[in-house]
Design a protein around this motif. Structure first.
Motif, PDB file in Angstrom:
ATOM      1  N   HIS A  70      48.891  12.771  42.179  1.00  0.00           N
ATOM      2  CA  HIS A  70      49.833  13.772  41.847  1.00  0.00           C
ATOM      3  C   HIS A  70      51.186  13.700  41.931  1.00  0.00           C
ATOM      4  O   HIS A  70      51.797  12.704  42.863  1.00  0.00           O
ATOM      5  CB  HIS A  70      49.527  14.400  43.677  1.00  0.00           C
ATOM      6  CG  HIS A  70      50.578  15.683  43.297  1.00  0.00           C
ATOM      7  ND1 HIS A  70      49.824  16.994  43.004  1.00  0.00           N
ATOM      8  CD2 HIS A  70      51.567  16.542  44.013  1.00  0.00           C
ATOM      9  CE1 HIS A  70      50.660  18.344  43.103  1.00  0.00           C
ATOM     10  NE2 HIS A  70      51.573  17.400  43.447  1.00  0.00           N
ATOM     11  N   THR A  87      46.316  22.503  42.913  1.00  0.00           N
ATOM     12  CA  THR A  87      46.337  23.877  43.206  1.00  0.00           C
ATOM     13  C   THR A  87      47.580  23.482  44.505  1.00  0.00           C
ATOM     14  O   THR A  87      47.382  22.562  45.453  1.00  0.00           O
ATOM     15  CB  THR A  87      45.861  24.925  43.454  1.00  0.00           C
ATOM     16  OG1 THR A  87      44.979  24.881  44.293  1.00  0.00           O
ATOM     17  CG2 THR A  87      44.853  24.928  42.038  1.00  0.00           C
ATOM     18  N   ASP A  88      48.479  23.930  44.405  1.00  0.00           N
ATOM     19  CA  ASP A  88      49.486  24.688  45.567  1.00  0.00           C
ATOM     20  C   ASP A  88      48.688  24.268  47.146  1.00  0.00           C
ATOM     21  O   ASP A  88      48.107  24.303  48.640  1.00  0.00           O
ATOM     22  CB  ASP A  88      50.306  25.613  46.417  1.00  0.00           C
ATOM     23  CG  ASP A  88      51.699  25.259  45.058  1.00  0.00           C
ATOM     24  OD1 ASP A  88      51.409  23.792  44.966  1.00  0.00           O
ATOM     25  OD2 ASP A  88      52.365  26.285  45.203  1.00  0.00           O
ATOM     26  N   SER A 146      48.339  14.884  36.664  1.00  0.00           N
ATOM     27  CA  SER A 146      46.885  14.947  36.094  1.00  0.00           C
ATOM     28  C   SER A 146      46.121  13.991  35.845  1.00  0.00           C
ATOM     29  O   SER A 146      46.386  13.063  35.836  1.00  0.00           O
ATOM     30  CB  SER A 146      46.762  16.504  35.002  1.00  0.00           C
ATOM     31  OG  SER A 146      46.698  15.541  33.441  1.00  0.00           O
ATOM     32  N   VAL A 162      42.806  22.685  39.381  1.00  0.00           N
ATOM     33  CA  VAL A 162      42.877  23.605  37.730  1.00  0.00           C
ATOM     34  C   VAL A 162      42.682  22.523  37.256  1.00  0.00           C
ATOM     35  O   VAL A 162      42.452  21.882  36.836  1.00  0.00           O
ATOM     36  CB  VAL A 162      44.720  24.335  37.728  1.00  0.00           C
ATOM     37  CG1 VAL A 162      44.635  25.096  38.397  1.00  0.00           C
ATOM     38  CG2 VAL A 162      45.336  23.149  37.779  1.00  0.00           C
ATOM     39  N   ASN A 166      44.577  19.150  37.948  1.00  0.00           N
ATOM     40  CA  ASN A 166      45.293  18.965  38.958  1.00  0.00           C
ATOM     41  C   ASN A 166      44.754  19.975  40.056  1.00  0.00           C
ATOM     42  O   ASN A 166      44.287  20.831  40.354  1.00  0.00           O
ATOM     43  CB  ASN A 166      46.379  19.703  38.232  1.00  0.00           C
ATOM     44  CG  ASN A 166      46.990  19.069  37.346  1.00  0.00           C
ATOM     45  OD1 ASN A 166      46.713  19.267  36.353  1.00  0.00           O
ATOM     46  ND2 ASN A 166      48.349  18.029  37.678  1.00  0.00           N
ATOM     47  N   ASN A 221      39.912  27.963  44.211  1.00  0.00           N
ATOM     48  CA  ASN A 221      41.740  27.482  44.075  1.00  0.00           C
ATOM     49  C   ASN A 221      41.887  26.189  45.063  1.00  0.00           C
ATOM     50  O   ASN A 221      43.416  27.042  45.078  1.00  0.00           O
ATOM     51  CB  ASN A 221      41.910  28.872  44.364  1.00  0.00           C
ATOM     52  CG  ASN A 221      40.607  29.766  43.587  1.00  0.00           C
ATOM     53  OD1 ASN A 221      41.406  30.130  42.134  1.00  0.00           O
ATOM     54  ND2 ASN A 221      41.099  31.074  44.619  1.00  0.00           N
TER      55      ASN A 221
END
Length: 148
Positions: free
Chosen positions: A58, A108-109, A61, A92, A106, A89
Motif C-alpha cells: 500500500h 480500500t479504506d 497495487s 478493489v 488494492n 468491501n
C-alpha cells in the motif's frame, strides 16, 4: 502439554518422527487459535494473509499472481479469496492497464481500518506459542534449517 499426552501415544519410532508429529499437531493447534481471532472479524487466515500482503504494498497495487507467490498457503484459490474480499468491501480489483487478463488489487479504506483493528490483536497472535523472544528466534532458525 507434551505431545505424548495430547495425542495419547507414548511410543514413537524415533525422535525425528516425534518432532514431525509434534510440528504438524502444533501447526493445526495454532491455526485453530488464529481462526478463533479471525472469525470475530468475519475473515479467514488466508484472507488475512492477503490483506497483510496488500498492506505491505500500500498504496501501490499488486497483481493476483504476486499475491499468490507470497501466500503462506500456496494451495489457496487466490481468485476466489479475492472475490470474497471484494464482496466484503475491503479490497478493489481493477483491470491491469498493461495486461487485460490480469487484475491490480488494492486495499480500500475499510480494508485498512480492518487491519488497524486487527493490529490490536497482533501480540495475541504472535505470542500464541508462549515462547521467550530468544526461544522464538531459536525455533525460527530451526524451522529455516529444516527446510534446507
Amino acid at each position: 502439554m507434551k505431545i505424548e499426552d495430547e495425542i495419547k501415544q507414548k511410543k514413537f519410532i524415533n525422535a525425528h518422527q516425534k518432532a514431525v508429529i509434534n510440528l504438524v499437531y502444533t501447526v493445526n493447534w495454532m491455526q485453530g487459535k488464529h481462526q478463533q481471532v479471525f472469525k470475530s472479524f468475519n475473515i479467514t487466515a488466508q484472507q488475512f494473509n492477503i490483506l497483510r500482503i496488500l498492506k505491505g504494498q500500500h498504496p501501490n497495487s499488486t497483481s493476483a499472481t504476486e499475491i499468490k507467490a507470497r501466500m503462506l498457503d500456496k494451495n489457496s484459490d487466490v481468485s476466489r479469496l479475492l472475490d470474497r474480499l471484494v464482496a466484503k468491501n475491503v479490497i478493489v480489483k481493477k483491470a491491469c492497464p498493461t495486461d487485460k487478463r490480469a487484475f491490480d488489487v488494492n486495499l480500500t479504506d475499510a480494508g485498512l481500518e480492518l487491519l488497524r483493528t486487527l493490529d490490536k490483536k497482533q501480540s495475541e497472535l504472535d505470542n500464541i506459542l508462549n515462547l521467550s523472544e530468544e526461544e522464538a528466534y531459536q525455533l525460527s532458525d530451526l524451522l529455516d534449517k529444516s527446510r534446507g
